[in-house]
Scaffold this motif. Structure first.
Motif, PDB file in Angstrom:
ATOM      1  N   GLY A  28       1.827   8.821   3.029  1.00  0.00           N
ATOM      2  CA  GLY A  28       0.511   8.941   3.644  1.00  0.00           C
ATOM      3  C   GLY A  28      -0.234   7.625   3.779  1.00  0.00           C
ATOM      4  O   GLY A  28      -1.450   7.623   3.972  1.00  0.00           O
ATOM      5  N   VAL A  29       0.447   6.508   3.709  1.00  0.00           N
ATOM      6  CA  VAL A  29      -0.153   5.194   3.922  1.00  0.00           C
ATOM      7  C   VAL A  29       0.282   4.755   5.311  1.00  0.00           C
ATOM      8  O   VAL A  29       1.427   4.982   5.710  1.00  0.00           O
ATOM      9  CB  VAL A  29       0.322   4.190   2.852  1.00  0.00           C
ATOM     10  N   SER A  30      -0.614   4.093   6.034  1.00  0.00           N
ATOM     11  CA  SER A  30      -0.279   3.735   7.409  1.00  0.00           C
ATOM     12  C   SER A  30       0.878   2.729   7.453  1.00  0.00           C
ATOM     13  O   SER A  30       1.031   1.895   6.554  1.00  0.00           O
ATOM     14  CB  SER A  30      -1.505   3.152   8.115  1.00  0.00           C
ATOM     15  N   GLN A  31       1.652   2.823   8.537  1.00  0.00           N
ATOM     16  CA  GLN A  31       2.808   1.953   8.717  1.00  0.00           C
ATOM     17  C   GLN A  31       2.400   0.490   8.801  1.00  0.00           C
ATOM     18  O   GLN A  31       3.044  -0.359   8.189  1.00  0.00           O
ATOM     19  CB  GLN A  31       3.594   2.402   9.954  1.00  0.00           C
ATOM     20  N   GLN A  90       2.442  -4.880   6.360  1.00  0.00           N
ATOM     21  CA  GLN A  90       1.708  -6.046   5.891  1.00  0.00           C
ATOM     22  C   GLN A  90       2.083  -6.344   4.429  1.00  0.00           C
ATOM     23  O   GLN A  90       2.277  -7.499   4.070  1.00  0.00           O
ATOM     24  CB  GLN A  90       0.204  -5.794   6.024  1.00  0.00           C
ATOM     25  N   TRP A  91       2.179  -5.302   3.583  1.00  0.00           N
ATOM     26  CA  TRP A  91       2.570  -5.497   2.172  1.00  0.00           C
ATOM     27  C   TRP A  91       3.965  -6.114   2.082  1.00  0.00           C
ATOM     28  O   TRP A  91       4.227  -6.989   1.260  1.00  0.00           O
ATOM     29  CB  TRP A  91       2.554  -4.173   1.410  1.00  0.00           C
ATOM     30  N   LEU A  92       4.859  -5.670   2.962  1.00  0.00           N
ATOM     31  CA  LEU A  92       6.229  -6.190   2.973  1.00  0.00           C
ATOM     32  C   LEU A  92       6.243  -7.663   3.379  1.00  0.00           C
ATOM     33  O   LEU A  92       6.938  -8.473   2.763  1.00  0.00           O
ATOM     34  CB  LEU A  92       7.104  -5.357   3.914  1.00  0.00           C
ATOM     35  N   ARG A  93       5.443  -8.026   4.435  1.00  0.00           N
ATOM     36  CA  ARG A  93       5.374  -9.421   4.861  1.00  0.00           C
ATOM     37  C   ARG A  93       4.800 -10.300   3.750  1.00  0.00           C
ATOM     38  O   ARG A  93       5.301 -11.403   3.502  1.00  0.00           O
ATOM     39  CB  ARG A  93       4.537  -9.552   6.130  1.00  0.00           C
TER      40      ARG A  93
END
Length: 186
Positions: free
Chosen positions: A31-34, A39-42
């Motif tokens: 339920g967290v936006s893609q 952004q967290w991954l980057r």
């Protein structure tokens, strides 16, 4: 809505590595936006790129055959006594040994216990051993000579004590000698 660092880390871990899930699929699951997940991954990749890679642990000693102490060898020899076939193989595998090593240890132990040397001494060792044997003989002769001298001295001391106990001492003897000299002069 603010998310904790632990939650962000957990989501990044789910997007990388084995069994990774895409940001879009993970967004549907949690339920967290893609875009937020991406952004967290980057950010995680940027931080990982900026941190130096951990130094590989280098072995302190070269990896090689185990150095066996005489006690360990004896323990293994005792444990293998009477074992054959599969039992022996299992023990050798658990100890990390080959049967050839075990045979070599058995021969060395038998040679040591029999007192027979398995190989002749080198010339340098023979010379050193001969010199040591010669020195031992010299020391034994000197010791024997000193023991005889000590025994002689002890006997003289015992004799002197016996004479003193009987009343003979040097003064008494000198006095008698002087008296005998006086009588002979008259």
């Amino acid at each position: 809505m603010p998310y904790t660092d632990a939650f962000k880390t957990q989501m990044v871990k789910r997007m990388v590595g084995p069994g990774a899930v895409s940001a879009a699929a993970l967004a549907r699951q949690v339920g967290v936006s893609q875009p937020t997940l991406s952004q967290w991954l980057r950010e995680a990749n940027r931080v990982a790129a900026m941190t130096p890679p951990p130094e590989e642990k280098k072995p302190t000693a070269p990896v090689g055959p185990k150095k066996w102490t005489p006690e360990e060898k004896l323990r293994v020899l005792a444990a293998t006594q009477g074992l054959t076939g599969e039992e022996l193989g299992a023990l050798l595998r658990s100890e990390g040994l080959h049967e050839a090593q075990l045979k070599e240890w058995q021969q060395a132990a038998a040679g040591a216990l029999s007192g027979a040397s398995t190989e002749p001494l080198p010339a340098k060792e023979r010379k050193r051993l001969a010199a040591a044997e010669k020195r031992v003989k010299e020391l034994e002769r000197e010791l024997h000579r000193k023991e005889r001298a000590l025994a002689e001295t002890a006997a003289l001391l015992v004799l002197e004590k016996k004479l003193q106990a009987m009343g003979w001492d040097e003064r008494h003897q000198e006095g008698e000698d002087d008296a005998a000299d006086e009588k002979s002069e008259k």
